[in-house]
Scaffold this motif. Sequence first.
Motif, mmCIF file in Angstrom:
data_model
loop_
_atom_site.group_PDB
_atom_site.id
_atom_site.type_symbol
_atom_site.label_atom_id
_atom_site.label_comp_id
_atom_site.label_asym_id
_atom_site.label_seq_id
_atom_site.Cartn_x
_atom_site.Cartn_y
_atom_site.Cartn_z
ATOM 1 N N VAL A 198 0.835 -1.202 0.000
ATOM 2 C CA VAL A 198 0.000 0.000 0.000
ATOM 3 C C VAL A 198 0.872 1.256 0.000
ATOM 4 N N LEU A 199 1.942 1.193 0.777
ATOM 5 C CA LEU A 199 2.833 2.346 0.859
ATOM 6 C C LEU A 199 3.478 2.614 -0.504
ATOM 7 N N PHE A 200 3.814 1.535 -1.204
ATOM 8 C CA PHE A 200 4.401 1.699 -2.540
ATOM 9 C C PHE A 200 3.411 2.393 -3.476
ATOM 10 N N LEU A 201 2.155 1.890 -3.471
ATOM 11 C CA LEU A 201 1.148 2.498 -4.350
ATOM 12 C C LEU A 201 0.921 3.959 -3.986
ATOM 13 N N ARG A 202 0.869 4.220 -2.678
ATOM 14 C CA ARG A 202 0.625 5.598 -2.255
ATOM 15 C C ARG A 202 1.773 6.501 -2.670
ATOM 16 N N SER A 203 2.989 6.004 -2.587
ATOM 17 C CA SER A 203 4.111 6.863 -2.963
ATOM 18 C C SER A 203 4.072 7.133 -4.464
ATOM 19 N N TRP A 204 3.607 6.137 -5.211
ATOM 20 C CA TRP A 204 3.464 6.348 -6.651
ATOM 21 C C TRP A 204 2.456 7.464 -6.939
ATOM 22 N N GLU A 205 1.289 7.347 -6.274
ATOM 23 C CA GLU A 205 0.256 8.382 -6.460
ATOM 24 C C GLU A 205 0.760 9.746 -6.004
ATOM 25 N N GLN A 206 1.475 9.741 -4.876
ATOM 26 C CA GLN A 206 2.001 11.000 -4.352
ATOM 27 C C GLN A 206 2.935 11.632 -5.385
ATOM 28 N N GLY A 207 3.709 10.786 -6.052
ATOM 29 C CA GLY A 207 4.608 11.286 -7.087
ATOM 30 C C GLY A 207 3.840 11.984 -8.189
ATOM 31 N N GLU A 208 2.706 11.387 -8.586
ATOM 32 C CA GLU A 208 1.910 12.022 -9.637
ATOM 33 C C GLU A 208 1.332 13.347 -9.182
ATOM 34 N N ARG A 209 0.869 13.372 -7.922
ATOM 35 C CA ARG A 209 0.332 14.632 -7.405
ATOM 36 C C ARG A 209 1.425 15.686 -7.290
ATOM 37 N N LEU A 210 2.626 15.218 -6.981
ATOM 38 C CA LEU A 210 3.757 16.140 -6.862
ATOM 39 C C LEU A 210 4.025 16.839 -8.193
ATOM 40 N N ILE A 211 3.964 16.063 -9.279
ATOM 41 C CA ILE A 211 4.200 16.662 -10.597
ATOM 42 C C ILE A 211 3.163 17.736 -10.888
ATOM 43 N N VAL A 212 1.883 17.413 -10.573
ATOM 44 C CA VAL A 212 0.824 18.406 -10.787
ATOM 45 C C VAL A 212 1.091 19.652 -9.954
ATOM 46 N N ALA A 213 1.464 19.440 -8.687
ATOM 47 C CA ALA A 213 1.697 20.586 -7.795
ATOM 48 C C ALA A 213 2.838 21.443 -8.319
ATOM 49 N N MET A 214 3.878 20.805 -8.862
ATOM 50 C CA MET A 214 5.013 21.584 -9.354
ATOM 51 C C MET A 214 4.651 22.312 -10.637
ATOM 52 N N ASP A 215 3.925 21.613 -11.506
ATOM 53 C CA ASP A 215 3.491 22.250 -12.759
ATOM 54 C C ASP A 215 2.600 23.451 -12.483
ATOM 55 N N ALA A 216 1.729 23.290 -11.482
ATOM 56 C CA ALA A 216 0.787 24.364 -11.179
ATOM 57 C C ALA A 216 1.508 25.619 -10.719
ATOM 58 N N ASP B 92 0.384 17.701 -0.314
ATOM 59 C CA ASP B 92 0.604 17.565 -1.754
ATOM 60 C C ASP B 92 1.317 18.788 -2.296
ATOM 61 N N GLN B 93 1.018 19.918 -1.669
ATOM 62 C CA GLN B 93 1.521 21.165 -2.225
ATOM 63 C C GLN B 93 2.879 21.557 -1.664
ATOM 64 N N LEU B 94 3.106 21.276 -0.393
ATOM 65 C CA LEU B 94 4.365 21.693 0.225
ATOM 66 C C LEU B 94 5.394 20.596 0.012
ATOM 67 N N PHE B 95 6.129 20.684 -1.090
ATOM 68 C CA PHE B 95 7.070 19.598 -1.371
ATOM 69 C C PHE B 95 8.497 19.965 -1.022
ATOM 70 N N ALA B 96 8.764 21.256 -0.809
ATOM 71 C CA ALA B 96 10.140 21.635 -0.514
ATOM 72 C C ALA B 96 10.430 21.402 0.962
ATOM 73 N N PRO B 97 11.702 21.172 1.293
ATOM 74 C CA PRO B 97 12.018 20.821 2.681
ATOM 75 C C PRO B 97 11.956 21.964 3.684
ATOM 76 N N THR B 98 11.919 23.219 3.258
ATOM 77 C CA THR B 98 11.712 24.288 4.237
ATOM 78 C C THR B 98 10.624 25.231 3.747
#
Lengths: 260, 402
Positions: A198-216, B92-98
């Motif tokens: 479950v942790l593996f799947l969640r980290s995968w999903e988190q990775g996808e959300r991370l990309i969206v958050a960075m793109d945004a 989800d939004q706070l990805f940086a370490p500080t």
Amino acid sequence: MHDLLDDYAQSNALRDTNPRLKLALGLGAIIFCVSSVSPVAPLFVAVSMGLITVILAKIPARFYSKLLLIPVSFAVLSTVVVAFMHGTGTVLFSVDVFGFDLAVREDGANLALLLISRTIGGMCSLFFIALTTPMIEIFAVLKTLHIPDSVIELSMMIYRYIFVFLDQAAMIHSAQVMRLGDTGLKNSLNAFAMLSSVLFLRSWEQGERLIVAMDARCYSGRLDLTDQAAKAEPRAILAAAAYLAAVAAIAVLTRNIQML
Amino acid sequence: MTTILETQDLGYSYGDGTVALQGVNIRLEEGKKVALVGPNGAGKSTLMLMFNGILQPKSGSVLFRGQPLNYDATSLRSIRRAVGMVFQNSDDQLFAPTVYQDVAFGPSNLGYPAEKVKRYVTYALAYVGLSGYEPRPPHHLSGGEKKRVAIAGILAMEPEVMILDEPTSNLDPATSEEIMEMLEELNLGGKTLIISTHDVDLAYRWADEVILMKDGGVLRRGSGPEVFGDQELIREARLKLPIVVDLYHELAGRGLVDGPKPPRNILELCDTLEQGCKGRAPSHSAADSIRPGKICICNVDELKAPQIPSILERISPSYKGAMGTSAKVMAEEAGIALDFTYGVIDKCILKSLVGKSSLIMTSGGMVDHAANRIMDYCRESGAVIEVVRLSTGSELTCKRIP
């Protein structure tokens, strides 16, 4: 909930000392530990680093000793094997196991002592770095050492999300324990396997959300790292240099000393 | 009013064929507070992700200031800068370490020089009341602090529109009210705000425009009373009536109140109720014999924290409230226990009507906003409330607002 190294790194008494100096001190001590041929210098490093961490950085002694117990117990177990398996010379101690003669010889004992003192000295130095320097400052130092940006950025995000997943793992574990997932070996193995997947799947999903958050937020390959660290005081530099010189001198002077 | 965001016959379906949005036509005006409400799976989040080009519509189009969005890298950068989004889950939004790095992420990716990035970060963190939090790692922050950092990260990019997906979920009531008040402050500063929420009371009270969604389409758009006045519609959308509206309908059912539309808030409800009672019950209600209490408004921009206790001593208000982050920070510095930290103006009017005086600490444009709000109330209700604006120079002077 957690008692993390990171919490101490953020709040210890040496928090505001220049991170380069702390890194240099810790790494220098490690190098002298592993290159010393007698156990004296590593033991000196272990004791002095322990005192620096507990007294100067004000890390609670109880926490520090518990932390040190982990590598020490590993080191003791493995050096016992080395002591029995290695070397020649006079027999110091022997035991008869089902007709096999197991003996600790002089060479083996010396090697075991050296190994254990190097391990403890090295771990004390490493804990000194880990308990006094926040990760983020280590990243900033790495950046000035021209480690590639992508490596540093990846490490920073891995570091950030360790804590998110730690919380999630703790929550999943509680959810399992609440429904008696930890009764018996079979159950707990099964529960652990589920937790991991479950942790593996969640980290995968988190990775996808991370990309969206960075793109945004208009990601274009820049993660700012401002080196906000204080300048090293000349006094501190001198003290660190003197300490390392002392360790080096001890290592050289005691190179011919054998404990046994 | 200029239209800032518009959708034309917008449609979207996910990879597995689930239709998330269908035929959505909405038009949002600049400077408004908009709330998207609807049951789970209504398509609120999908719609929000389309406003700044994270999802590309399968049919129809999204227009920003009349121009359809383009989905090439350069256009996306400019739209994402103009339309900032705060996610529901702060982790989800706070990805940086500080905290510093996280807030600096947007500005530095916009290519600002380091000095400018620093200035923007300092400003944004001060705005959300988290100055001095720069070196902290996000996992050492509380839920409310994380939300504030997330908002600061968007503010630092100076967006024209801010979209917040469920901004109050997982926050305690006082924190969520404070977050909403901060959004109110941002709105007074000219930003267009769009939130999604399940909290009908919040949407009803806060929003200028409510968009009710269900099954990927828009059921109804309008002001809070317009949308929530239709009980059938609300039931169909699997929502519930705001408590004020529900109470109003029940009271109306018993013939205690009447009026064309339900009240907006507790203040209006109390007034409606009082009017209803006056016709019937003998007039011995406390409010009739009592002179309304005075409301003082002080501008904390003109003050330093140590001056506040002397002001309090001089006017000795029964209640003290602070509006906006800088006023709250200053109240904390001065060691003042606040009675109201949200909904301050309405609370002070309510207390004034039962004869208690109060002090509102606030700053900037909100000073006028507070005074106008009270004046408007007096004009509508016929109550006479004395409003005093405190200005401090060498000594305290009182000015009566006409």
